[in-house]
Design a protein around this motif. Sequence first.
Motif, PDB file in Angstrom:
ATOM      1  N   ALA A  39      40.350  44.467  42.886  1.00 46.51           N
ATOM      2  CA  ALA A  39      39.063  43.833  42.228  1.00 46.51           C
ATOM      3  C   ALA A  39      39.301  42.558  41.541  1.00 46.51           C
ATOM      4  O   ALA A  39      38.544  41.509  41.634  1.00 46.51           O
ATOM      5  N   ASP A  40      40.725  42.522  40.904  1.00 50.30           N
ATOM      6  CA  ASP A  40      40.897  41.309  40.382  1.00 50.30           C
ATOM      7  C   ASP A  40      41.615  40.120  41.118  1.00 50.30           C
ATOM      8  O   ASP A  40      41.132  39.052  40.755  1.00 50.30           O
ATOM      9  N   GLU A  41      42.121  40.515  42.184  1.00 47.53           N
ATOM     10  CA  GLU A  41      42.753  39.640  43.127  1.00 47.53           C
ATOM     11  C   GLU A  41      42.059  39.621  44.403  1.00 47.53           C
ATOM     12  O   GLU A  41      41.964  40.670  44.875  1.00 47.53           O
ATOM     13  N   PRO A  42      41.452  38.341  44.916  1.00 47.05           N
ATOM     14  CA  PRO A  42      40.698  38.485  46.042  1.00 47.05           C
ATOM     15  C   PRO A  42      41.762  38.450  47.116  1.00 47.05           C
ATOM     16  O   PRO A  42      43.063  37.849  47.168  1.00 47.05           O
ATOM     17  N   ASP A  43      41.306  39.104  48.232  1.00 49.74           N
ATOM     18  CA  ASP A  43      42.414  39.390  49.476  1.00 49.74           C
ATOM     19  C   ASP A  43      42.280  37.973  50.206  1.00 49.74           C
ATOM     20  O   ASP A  43      41.028  37.417  50.791  1.00 49.74           O
ATOM     21  N   GLU A  44      43.326  37.088  50.310  1.00 50.83           N
ATOM     22  CA  GLU A  44      43.313  35.842  50.722  1.00 50.83           C
ATOM     23  C   GLU A  44      42.941  35.856  52.169  1.00 50.83           C
ATOM     24  O   GLU A  44      42.276  34.970  52.637  1.00 50.83           O
TER      25      GLU A  44
END
Length: 107
Positions: free
Chosen positions: A51-56
């Motif tokens: 949730a915190d880091e978008p999947d590049e």
Amino acid sequence: MSSPIPTANIFEENPYEGNPNLTPTQAEVLWEYAKLAQIIKLVCSKTRLLADEPDEMLVARLRSLEKKMGLVLTLFKASVWGVINEQQIVEPSYGYTEQSGETTLQR
């Protein structure tokens, strides 16, 4: 208060085994709850990371899809516009005229 359960080897060793206040069945049930609690903690931490880091990779794929959808929308609008213009040229308009008290349909 009870002492914290060691989580390093919770899946390998039952920390409740040998406790004089617990029956073997109670110790097994508490161990299963401890393993379940550890799994839930792992799932929570993984979902927080997602949730915190978008999947590049996902963001890049969505960008590509967004561009394609924009192109599709533009082509669709152009097609509709072409069909509308073609219908206006091919289909003559119908009109009504009145001649000597009669209403006639003209092409």
